[in-house]
Scaffold this active site. Structure first.
Site, PDB file in Angstrom:
ATOM      1  N   HIS A 148       0.813  -1.213   0.000  1.00  0.00           N
ATOM      2  CA  HIS A 148       0.000   0.000   0.000  1.00  0.00           C
ATOM      3  C   HIS A 148       0.851   1.271   0.000  1.00  0.00           C
ATOM      4  O   HIS A 148       0.336   2.352  -0.308  1.00  0.00           O
ATOM      5  CB  HIS A 148      -0.978   0.002   1.180  1.00  0.00           C
ATOM      6  CG  HIS A 148      -0.377   0.195   2.520  1.00  0.00           C
ATOM      7  ND1 HIS A 148      -0.076  -0.856   3.365  1.00  0.00           N
ATOM      8  CD2 HIS A 148      -0.022   1.317   3.190  1.00  0.00           C
ATOM      9  CE1 HIS A 148       0.418  -0.376   4.489  1.00  0.00           C
ATOM     10  NE2 HIS A 148       0.468   0.935   4.409  1.00  0.00           N
ATOM     11  N   ASP A 178       0.033  -7.634   1.248  1.00  0.00           N
ATOM     12  CA  ASP A 178       0.512  -6.262   1.439  1.00  0.00           C
ATOM     13  C   ASP A 178       2.038  -6.192   1.452  1.00  0.00           C
ATOM     14  O   ASP A 178       2.634  -5.460   2.243  1.00  0.00           O
ATOM     15  CB  ASP A 178      -0.062  -5.661   2.720  1.00  0.00           C
ATOM     16  CG  ASP A 178       0.035  -4.140   2.734  1.00  0.00           C
ATOM     17  OD1 ASP A 178       0.253  -3.549   1.659  1.00  0.00           O
ATOM     18  OD2 ASP A 178      -0.092  -3.542   3.819  1.00  0.00           O
ATOM     19  N   SER A 255       4.801   2.291   8.002  1.00  0.00           N
ATOM     20  CA  SER A 255       4.447   1.161   7.146  1.00  0.00           C
ATOM     21  C   SER A 255       5.615   0.739   6.275  1.00  0.00           C
ATOM     22  O   SER A 255       6.231   1.555   5.605  1.00  0.00           O
ATOM     23  CB  SER A 255       3.264   1.522   6.250  1.00  0.00           C
ATOM     24  OG  SER A 255       2.075   1.559   6.977  1.00  0.00           O
TER      25      SER A 255
END
Length: 413
Positions: A148, A178, A255
Site C-alpha cells: 500500500h 501487502d 508502514s
C-alpha cells in the site's frame, strides 16, 4: 511502512467487520476477493467501522505507555547497538501519483457556460503524495516495503539515512499480503539480517524503526504481544496474513519498516494499527514477507492457492443464530467445524461439488475449527495441490477431493 496509518496524502479503506451479525464473521475467506484496497503512501489503518480518510496532519499526539524495564541480565545499550547496526538499512520511501477527475456534469450546463465559456476545463488533475518506510534486503538495492506504500504510484523515490536519494522501480506487489519489492540502482548498500518469525513468543522484545509522520529514523521499543492474529481479527479480512501483534509504537509513515528482535534481526514488517487504540500494532511475519518477495523478485507476481469459498468457524452460539435467522438461507445441525457460507461460481470448490451449508470437519485428515485452519492448509498445498475434505451435509458425512486453483488476478463477483 506506516503501521496502519495513512500518510498525509491518502487514506485506506479496509473492510470492517460487523460483530453483530454472523455474516460479518464470514469475511475471513478462502477466496478473499479484494480490490486494491490500500492507499498510495499512507499506512494501513485497520479499524472497526471507521473511515481511514483523516490526514496525517490531523493526527493528535497521544500518550504511549512506557517500554517495559530491562531484564537484570540485559545490556542496557542493546537497543542502541541494534539501531546503529540496522538503522542504515532502513529507508524512507516517497511515492506520488497523478489523479485525474472529471468536472461534475452540472458544470456543463449552459448557465455556467455563459460565465466561463470555452475556458471551463473538462478535467482536473492533482498529485497525491505519501511517505512510508522500507528496509534493504540485499546490497544491490532490493528493498521490502508494504504494497500500500507504493500502490498506484507514478513515481517512487528512496532516501537512505546518509541522505542519498534514488529513483525506485516497483518490481512487484501483492495486495493479498501487502508486500512489495522496490529496486534502486546502487551497490554495496547496508542490509538487514533476517530472523525466524516462526519462533516468536509473547513477551520477547520488539524494536521498530521507521519514518512516522516524516520524522526519519524514529526508534520505538516494546514487546511481542501476540502471534498468529488473523486478518479478520484486526479488521482487514481482505488479507492473507497471520500477524505479529506488538505494543511498540507504530504511526503513519512506519508502514513497510522493520520490526526487530533484541539481536537486531528482522522478524516482521510493520503494517497496521487499530485506530483509536494504544499498543495495538501489527506486523507481517518476515517468513511470509520473504516467501512473497522471492516470487516478486523472480517473476514480478505471486500465485496464491484458493478454493473459492466464504466460510466461518462454527460455535453453538453461531449455530443458534443462523438457524433462528429466516434470511440466512442456511440450516446447520452441528456446531463443530467450518461452515461454507458461499461458493463462488466456476471456482475449484464449485467444480468439486462443495455447497453453501456444508460444514468442513476435517481437511487432509486433520480436524479444523476455524476458517484460518482451512486457509493455511490451502496456502500450504499451493496451486494445483490436492485437498481431501470430510464434510457434514444434511445429517451425513461426505468426502470430497478438491484441487486448489490460482487466485484470480481480477475480482470475481
Amino acid at each position: 511502512m506506516q503501521n496502519q496509518v495513512h500518510d498525509e496524502s491518502q487514506p485506506l479503506n479496509p473492510q470492517n467487520r460487523n460483530h453483530a451479525h454472523w455474516k460479518g464473521a464470514a469475511a475471513s475467506l478462502s477466496l478473499v476477493l479484494l480490490g486494491s484496497g490500500m492507499t498510495l503512501a499512507g499506512g494501513y489503518l485497520a479499524g472497526n467501522q471507521q473511515q481511514l480518510a483523516q490526514k496525517a496532519s490531523s493526527l493528535a499526539v497521544s500518550r504511549v505507555d512506557a517500554a517495559p524495564p530491562l531484564p537484570d541480565n540485559a545490556d542496557p545499550n542493546f537497543v542502541t547497538q541494534v539501531v546503529q547496526r540496522v538503522g542504515p538499512a532502513v529507508v524512507r520511501i516517497e511515492s506520488s501519483r497523478t489523479v485525474t477527475a472529471r468536472l461534475p456534469a452540472e458544470l456543463n450546463d449552459p448557465f455556467f457556460q455563459r460565465f466561463f465559456g470555452s475556458q471551463l476545463p473538462q478535467q482536473q488533475q492533482r498529485v497525491e503524495r505519501g511517505t512510508g518506510s522500507g528496509f534493504i534486503i540485499n546490497a544491490n538495492g532490493s528493498i521490502l516495503t508494504n504494497a500500500h506504500v507504493v500502490d498506484g504510484a507514478d513515481t517512487v523515490r528512496v532516501i537512505l539515512t546518509d541522505g542519498r536519494s534514488f529513483p525506485g522501480k516497483v518490481l512487484g506487489k501483492d495486495s493479498l499480503t501487502d508486500v512489495a519489492v522496490v529496486k534502486i540502482q546502487a551497490n554495496n548498500l547496508p542490509t538487514v539480517t533476517v530472523g525466524n518469525s516462526d519462533k516468536l513468543q509473547p513477551g520477547q522484545w520488539a524494536i521498530a524503526i521507521g519514518n512516522p509522520l516524516g520524522l526519519d529514523n524514529t526508534v520505538t521499543t516494546g514487546i511481542i504481544s501476540a502471534t498468529g492474529r488473523t486478518s479478520n481479527q484486526i479488521g482487514a479480512p481482505d488479507k492473507r496474513v497471520e500477524y505479529i501483534q506488538t505494543d511498540a509504537a507504530i504511526n503513519p509513515g512506519n508502514s513497510g519498516g522493520p520490526l526487530l528482535n533484541s539481536r537486531g534481526e528482522v522478524i516482521g514488517m510493520n503494517t497496521a494499527i487499530i485506530q483509536g487504540a494504544q499498543g495495538l500494532g501489527f506486523a507481517i511475519p518476515i517468513k511470509t514477507a520473504q516467501r512473497i518477495s522471492n516470487q516478486l523478485i523472480s517473476t514480478g507476481k505471486v500465485q496464491h492457492a484458493y478454493l473459492g469459498i466464504q466460510m466461518v468457524g462454527l460455535t453453538p452460539q453461531l449455530k443458534e443464530t443462523i438457524n433462528s435467522d429466516p434470511n440466512s438461507g442456511l440450516s446447520v445441525d452441528t456446531d463443530k467445524g467450518v461452515l461454507v457460507v458461499k461458493v463462488l461460481p466456476n471456482s475449484p470448490a464449485a467444480k468439486a461439488g462443495l455447497r453453501a451449508g456444508d460444514v468442513i470437519q476435517k481437511l487432509n485428515g486433520q480436524a479444523v475449527t476455524n476458517a484460518n485452519n482451512v486457509q493455511s492448509a490451502v496456502e500450504n498445498v499451493g496451486v494445483g495441490g490436492q485437498l481431501q475434505l470430510e464434510l457434514w451435509r444434511n445429517g451425513r458425512s461426505v468426502n470430497l477431493a478438491i484441487q486448489a486453483g490460482s487466485f484470480p488476478t481480477q475480482q470475481v463477483d
